[in-house]
Design a protein around this motif. Structure first.
Motif, PDB file in Angstrom:
ATOM      1  N   ARG A  10       0.845  -1.200   0.000  1.00  0.00           N
ATOM      2  CA  ARG A  10       0.000   0.000   0.000  1.00  0.00           C
ATOM      3  C   ARG A  10       0.877   1.247   0.000  1.00  0.00           C
ATOM      4  O   ARG A  10       1.791   1.364   0.810  1.00  0.00           O
ATOM      5  N   ARG A  11       0.558   2.162  -0.893  1.00  0.00           N
ATOM      6  CA  ARG A  11       1.346   3.401  -1.018  1.00  0.00           C
ATOM      7  C   ARG A  11       0.820   4.436  -0.033  1.00  0.00           C
ATOM      8  O   ARG A  11       0.092   5.355  -0.408  1.00  0.00           O
ATOM      9  N   VAL A  12       1.185   4.288   1.218  1.00  0.00           N
ATOM     10  CA  VAL A  12       0.670   5.198   2.239  1.00  0.00           C
ATOM     11  C   VAL A  12       1.779   5.918   3.017  1.00  0.00           C
ATOM     12  O   VAL A  12       1.517   6.940   3.647  1.00  0.00           O
ATOM     13  N   ASN A  13       2.986   5.407   2.983  1.00  0.00           N
ATOM     14  CA  ASN A  13       4.058   5.948   3.824  1.00  0.00           C
ATOM     15  C   ASN A  13       5.078   6.708   2.972  1.00  0.00           C
ATOM     16  O   ASN A  13       5.838   6.096   2.210  1.00  0.00           O
ATOM     17  N   PRO A  14       5.141   8.043   3.097  1.00  0.00           N
ATOM     18  CA  PRO A  14       6.116   8.810   2.319  1.00  0.00           C
ATOM     19  C   PRO A  14       7.561   8.383   2.588  1.00  0.00           C
ATOM     20  O   PRO A  14       8.415   8.529   1.713  1.00  0.00           O
ATOM     21  N   LEU A  15       7.841   7.853   3.790  1.00  0.00           N
ATOM     22  CA  LEU A  15       9.207   7.424   4.103  1.00  0.00           C
ATOM     23  C   LEU A  15       9.624   6.269   3.199  1.00  0.00           C
ATOM     24  O   LEU A  15      10.786   6.183   2.789  1.00  0.00           O
ATOM     25  N   ALA A  16       8.693   5.383   2.873  1.00  0.00           N
ATOM     26  CA  ALA A  16       9.009   4.267   1.981  1.00  0.00           C
ATOM     27  C   ALA A  16       9.359   4.781   0.588  1.00  0.00           C
ATOM     28  O   ALA A  16      10.293   4.292  -0.059  1.00  0.00           O
ATOM     29  N   LEU A  17       8.615   5.780   0.122  1.00  0.00           N
ATOM     30  CA  LEU A  17       8.930   6.386  -1.174  1.00  0.00           C
ATOM     31  C   LEU A  17      10.305   7.035  -1.131  1.00  0.00           C
ATOM     32  O   LEU A  17      11.101   6.915  -2.076  1.00  0.00           O
ATOM     33  N   ALA A  18      10.621   7.717  -0.024  1.00  0.00           N
ATOM     34  CA  ALA A  18      11.926   8.365   0.123  1.00  0.00           C
ATOM     35  C   ALA A  18      13.054   7.335   0.074  1.00  0.00           C
ATOM     36  O   ALA A  18      14.104   7.579  -0.530  1.00  0.00           O
ATOM     37  N   VAL A  19      12.850   6.192   0.714  1.00  0.00           N
ATOM     38  CA  VAL A  19      13.867   5.128   0.703  1.00  0.00           C
ATOM     39  C   VAL A  19      14.105   4.640  -0.720  1.00  0.00           C
ATOM     40  O   VAL A  19      15.254   4.474  -1.153  1.00  0.00           O
TER      41      VAL A  19
END
Length: 230
Positions: A10-19
């Motif tokens: 699920r695309r909910v955490n901006p930190l995951a995108l940053a990683v």
């Protein structure tokens, strides 16, 4: 044999995108990722919690978006696992960016929630707290402008876009808040007569215990629906 289906990502955490973006640039270990983000000022747009970083990395690895490429050791410190992005991770990162940039999302800021219940304060008090907000916004905008001027000479503009967006949003917030405070103060806000009448009514019951019949009668007179039965 029981097969457990893997939960969809699920695309909910901006930190995951940053990683994903950081590992798209080059392989890193989690500490490098967090320090690079902070060094570039991305902690103003993404909440970087080192304790939350490892679960994010584990989730991305579990879904096949990143993989272990090796380990680095600095002196006597424990070895740090280095990750790199996979082809699936690159595709996910780009689709994620496309979706979040192109699709406006309904958000529920606490200021908007508070405005929806503004009549619970009297008009004079509402103006006072709105003026306090303006002072805070002015201070924040000034600080952001100084911080931007300090780095704009050596950082490309494309790396500062989120700061420009935030400053413009703060400016729009400030302008709206100032206009609202002025309209209330000048008596130009629609329904303010009823608002003042409600404030006067509540003042007659300092303990807040307005008799239901009195309160319902006022709401009907003001043109508002009363609470439904049952």
């Amino acid at each position: 044999m029981i097969v457990v289906a893997q939960r969809a990502f699920r695309r909910v955490n901006p930190l995951a995108l940053a990683v994903l973006v950081q590992l798209w640039e080059r392989p890193m270990h989690p500490y490098q990722i967090s320090q690079t983000l902070k060094q570039r000022g991305k902690d103003s747009s993404v909440r970087i919690n080192y304790g939350a970083l490892y679960p994010v990395v584990e989730s991305l690895q579990k879904h096949g978006f990143i993989e272990v490429v090796g380990a680095e050791q600095d002196g006597g410190r424990p070895a740090r696992t280095v990750y790199r992005i996979t082809d699936a991770g690159v595709a996910e990162m780009r689709e994620w960016l496309r979706a979040w940039i192109s699709e406006p999302e309904k958000e529920y800021p606490r200021f908007m929630a508070a405005l929806s219940f503004l009549p619970a304060l009297g008009p004079d008090e509402a103006v006072a707290v709105l003026r306090r907000r303006i002072a805070v916004l002015d201070k924040r905008i000034g600080e952001m402008r100084e911080a931007t001027e300090a780095v704009v000479s050596w950082l490309p503009e494309v790396l500062l876009i989120e700061g420009d967006y935030e400053m413009r949003m703060l400016g729009a917030d400030r302008d709206f808040t100032a206009e609202l405070a002025d309209r209330i103060e000048a008596g130009r806000l629609g329904g303010i007569e009823g608002w003042r009448a409600m404030t006067d009514l509540l003042a007659r019951y300092p303990d807040g215990a307005v008799p239901p019949a009195v309160g319902d009668g006022f709401l009907r007179e003001w043109g508002l629906p009363t609470p439904p039965e049952g």
